[in-house]
Every structure is written in C-alpha cells, then in structure tokens.
Design a protein around this motif. Sequence first.
Motif, short mmCIF file in Angstrom:
data_model
loop_
_atom_site.label_atom_id
_atom_site.label_comp_id
_atom_site.label_asym_id
_atom_site.label_seq_id
_atom_site.Cartn_x
_atom_site.Cartn_y
_atom_site.Cartn_z
N SER A 1 7.08 -2.62 25.50
CA SER A 1 7.74 -3.92 25.63
C SER A 1 6.72 -5.04 25.81
O SER A 1 6.81 -6.10 25.17
CB SER A 1 8.70 -3.88 26.82
N GLU A 2 5.72 -4.82 26.67
CA GLU A 2 4.67 -5.82 26.88
C GLU A 2 3.88 -6.06 25.61
O GLU A 2 3.54 -7.19 25.27
CB GLU A 2 3.73 -5.38 28.01
N SER A 3 3.60 -4.99 24.89
CA SER A 3 2.86 -5.10 23.63
C SER A 3 3.64 -5.93 22.61
O SER A 3 3.08 -6.81 21.94
CB SER A 3 2.56 -3.71 23.07
N LEU A 4 4.93 -5.67 22.49
CA LEU A 4 5.76 -6.43 21.55
C LEU A 4 5.83 -7.90 21.95
O LEU A 4 5.75 -8.79 21.10
CB LEU A 4 7.17 -5.83 21.46
N ARG A 5 5.96 -8.16 23.24
CA ARG A 5 6.04 -9.54 23.73
C ARG A 5 4.71 -10.27 23.46
O ARG A 5 4.70 -11.40 22.99
CB ARG A 5 6.38 -9.54 25.22
N GLU A 6 3.60 -9.60 23.73
CA GLU A 6 2.30 -10.22 23.48
C GLU A 6 2.07 -10.44 21.99
O GLU A 6 1.51 -11.46 21.59
CB GLU A 6 1.18 -9.36 24.09
N ARG A 7 2.52 -9.50 21.17
CA ARG A 7 2.39 -9.66 19.72
C ARG A 7 3.23 -10.86 19.24
O ARG A 7 2.78 -11.64 18.41
CB ARG A 7 2.84 -8.39 19.01
N ALA A 8 4.44 -11.00 19.79
CA ALA A 8 5.29 -12.14 19.42
C ALA A 8 4.66 -13.45 19.89
O ALA A 8 4.68 -14.45 19.16
CB ALA A 8 6.68 -11.97 20.03
N ASP A 9 4.11 -13.47 21.10
CA ASP A 9 3.44 -14.67 21.60
C ASP A 9 2.26 -15.05 20.71
O ASP A 9 2.05 -16.22 20.39
CB ASP A 9 2.95 -14.48 23.04
N ASN B 1 3.59 -16.47 17.48
CA ASN B 1 4.06 -17.84 17.69
C ASN B 1 2.89 -18.82 17.82
O ASN B 1 2.92 -19.92 17.28
CB ASN B 1 4.95 -17.93 18.93
#
Length: 171
Positions: A39-47, A50
């Motif tokens: 989850s953290e990896s996906l969030r960081e990838r999305a950030d 962006n």
Amino acid sequence: MNQDQPDTATPSPADAAAEGSSLQQQLEALQNEVALLRSESLRERADLDNQRKRVARDVEQARRFANEKLLGELLPVFDSLDAGLNAAGTEASPLREGLELTYKQLLKVAADNGLTLLDPTGQPFNPEHHQAISQVDAPGAAPGSVVQVFQKGYLLNDRLLRPALVVVARD
C-alpha cells in the motif's frame, strides 16, 4: 542413545499445536506487513507520478509564457505603429505602406509566439477581455456592444496580456 530416556526430538501434540499457532500468527503478521508495504509503495508511486505530471505541466506553462515580458514590452510599439497608421490617413504613400508592412511583420512574429490581437469593434462587451472606459448612446449599435476601441488588447496563448480599452453602447 538410551531407550529409557524420553525422545525429546518429537514434540508432544500440545507443543505442536502451540508452535503451529505461533507460526500462524507470524504468517498473519508478515502478510499484514506485506500488505502495508504494498500500500505504501503504491501511494508513493502515485505521489511520484503526480509530481512528475505537475513538473511537466509547470515546464509547459513556463515554456508557453517565457516570452510574456518581451511581448508585453512590445505592446507600446504596436500602439505607436497603429497610431502612426491612423495619422498617415487612408491615402497610399510610401510612408503608409512601410508602416503597414512593418506592423504586419511585427504582428506575424508576435502571433508565431502566441500573441493574439483583440480588436473588439462591433462585438459584445466581454469583461474578461475588455475594459470599458465609458458608455455612449450609439444609434444603430446593439446595446452592450463595443462601439469604439481606444487601445487594442492582447492575449498570450489564450491568457489576457492586456485588456482592450473600449467604449460601450448604452442599453
């Protein structure tokens, strides 16, 4: 090995159950940790994605409006050439032809760099592009339309660089 001593290598059923329960808890803890890391990896990838898009958008904006200062400083030159053409009258003369040619060439260079001329005579008043300096009774003109332009306006890549100064027909 002595046969009278109990075999310590094979666990009792209670020990096996306790060890199985402990392993199950460890497995669940590790699965939860993997899910959290994913989850953290996906969030960081999305950030990161962006941020990459935001930087690309900022670079594009900077590129589109990089010449805004130069073109803004050229607006008085456009105004002077326009006033010179009006003062030269409508009769053909070498002076008038030279002014027209210079004005057209300058407008073309500016247009190639994103500048658009606003000459709203006869168009409806648009407060986003025009600045009304007065209203007059204008027979034959539609109410709220521009009847006279004192100073032409300019857009740079669809963003207002300078509003047109206009006189508007009364309602």
